[in-house]
Motif scaffolding. Structure first.
Motif, PDB file in Angstrom:
ATOM      1  N   ALA A  92      15.792  26.478  41.376  1.00 51.28           N
ATOM      2  CA  ALA A  92      15.928  25.188  42.058  1.00 51.28           C
ATOM      3  C   ALA A  92      17.387  24.932  42.425  1.00 51.28           C
ATOM      4  CB  ALA A  92      15.401  24.071  41.152  1.00 51.28           C
ATOM      5  N   ALA A 105      18.190  27.144  45.406  1.00 52.16           N
ATOM      6  CA  ALA A 105      17.593  26.600  46.634  1.00 52.16           C
ATOM      7  C   ALA A 105      18.389  25.409  47.145  1.00 52.16           C
ATOM      8  CB  ALA A 105      16.146  26.206  46.371  1.00 52.16           C
ATOM      9  N   ALA A 106      18.844  24.559  46.230  1.00 50.24           N
ATOM     10  CA  ALA A 106      19.654  23.409  46.643  1.00 50.24           C
ATOM     11  C   ALA A 106      20.963  23.872  47.252  1.00 50.24           C
ATOM     12  CB  ALA A 106      19.915  22.503  45.434  1.00 50.24           C
ATOM     13  N   GLY A 144      20.589  24.794  50.738  1.00 51.27           N
ATOM     14  CA  GLY A 144      20.183  23.727  51.645  1.00 51.27           C
ATOM     15  C   GLY A 144      18.694  23.668  51.876  1.00 51.27           C
ATOM     16  N   LEU A 145      17.929  24.219  50.941  1.00 51.80           N
ATOM     17  CA  LEU A 145      16.474  24.218  51.041  1.00 51.80           C
ATOM     18  C   LEU A 145      15.892  23.186  50.093  1.00 51.80           C
ATOM     19  CD1 LEU A 145      15.963  28.089  50.945  1.00 51.80           C
ATOM     20  CD2 LEU A 145      15.957  26.618  52.974  1.00 51.80           C
ATOM     21  N   GLY A 146      14.722  22.690  50.414  1.00 53.51           N
ATOM     22  CA  GLY A 146      14.028  21.791  49.504  1.00 53.51           C
ATOM     23  C   GLY A 146      13.314  22.579  48.428  1.00 53.51           C
ATOM     24  N   GLU A 147      12.347  21.969  47.804  1.00 51.58           N
ATOM     25  CA  GLU A 147      11.562  22.656  46.790  1.00 51.58           C
ATOM     26  C   GLU A 147      10.793  23.802  47.427  1.00 51.58           C
ATOM     27  OE1 GLU A 147       8.115  21.712  43.417  1.00 51.58           O
ATOM     28  OE2 GLU A 147       9.051  20.081  44.554  1.00 51.58           O
TER      29      GLU A 147
END
Length: 313
Positions: free
Chosen positions: A71, A74-75, A78-81
């Motif tokens: 997680a 991913a953050a 710049g990606l969401g879940e």
């Protein structure tokens, strides 16, 4: 170089694998977990860290920390879940050689399109040499060596643990430094600068030293290793003897895995890197800079599996 699928893995159908958008590479040990998140070409997008994921500390904890580090990666990207079914995960985890724990890890995977599990020594070899044949000798708190040979065969040596193995490691050096300091305390050997430095950490009398040893554990003894090497650099005879023993142990480890002395050798861990200058000429001549780390090796596991199963990359 394509590599056979690990003994422990789970894969979705080829059509589902073809829809994978992200690769996840995990390096998990007893003190922490590092994750690299890549796109479907292997380009790293983000990285994350979390607590330990060594399987010996619990499979549920391993998955919890892996997902927390993912997680974070991913953050950073710049990606969401992330939808797990769009991700293929490769993991190099400490303790993956314990079959029951490894199978439990696979059986409880939370929904990734693929999970490929290896021990962290093998993924370190893959990362260090970009998937090509090579050897890694790792000596930090502990010691282990692993080799990938040109014929695809693998071998591991050392890594038996600090109580009766891991020769040349930080804990191994620390144990021997403490033994020397105890002998000096008794008057069985002359008092050296090494003994004085150990006493400065553990205490000046028998009761203090015994109390320190009772609570030290692997990391406590490993914390003495830098002072051994510092004192050796200053010329202390007792420390020089321990340094020479550590070098001999690591050279023996490298030779056991590559007796023909043909493969490139990457060193990992603070102790191995600090001892490089004292290795024999043949060992030094074969040493190369690591191309990547264990998480990179885990990404290579994913790429190899998807290439083999989908034929699309």
């Amino acid at each position: 170089m394509n590599h056979p699928l690990p003994l422990h893995h789970t894969l979705a159908s080829p059509s589902a694998l073809a829809r994978v958008r992200y690769w996840v590479g995990v390096d998990g040990g007893g003190t922490g977990t590092r994750v690299k998140l890549a796109d479907a070409t292997g380009r790293v997008l983000g990285q994350g860290e979390a607590g330990p994921s060594a399987l010996g500390q619990g499979v549920a904890q391993a998955w919890r920390h892996i997902q927390a580090a993912l997680a974070q990666a991913a953050a950073q990207a710049g990606l969401g879940e992330l939808a797990l079914e769009t991700c293929a995960l490769g993991a190099g985890l400490s303790g993956a050689n314990v079959l029951a724990d490894a199978q439990a890890f696979i059986d409880t995977q939370p929904g990734f399109a693929a999970v490929l599990l290896e021990n962290d020594g093998y993924t370190t070899v893959l990362g260090a040499h970009g998937g090509a044949p090579g050897l890694v000798v790792a000596a930090g708190t502990g010691t282990v060596g692993e080799v990938l040979r040109a014929d695809g065969s693998r071998a591991i040596a050392s890594g038996w643990g600090w109580v009766c193995g891991d020769e040349g490691s930080g804990a191994w050096l620390g144990l021997r430094a403490m033994a020397h300091a105890q002998q000096a305390q008794d008057g069985r050997v002359p008092v050296s600068e090494l003994a004085r430095r150990v006493w400065a950490v553990a205490g000046q009398d028998r009761e203090a030293i015994l109390a320190w040893c009772a609570g030290a554990g692997q990391h406590g003894y490993a914390s003495l290793a830098p002072l051994v090497l510092d004192v050796a650099d200053a010329g202390d005879a007792a420390a020089l003897a321990l340094r020479a023993q550590a070098v001999a142990a690591l050279e023996q480890l490298a030779h056991s895995l590559d007796p023909q002395a043909e493969l490139p050798l990457a060193l990992a861990g603070s102790i191995a890197k600090r001892l490089l200058a004292y290795f024999s000429g043949n060992i030094r001549a074969r040493c190369v800079e690591s191309q990547g780390d264990s998480a990179d090796g885990a990404l290579l596991l994913v790429g190899s599996a998807l290439n083999d199963k989908t034929g699309t990359r």
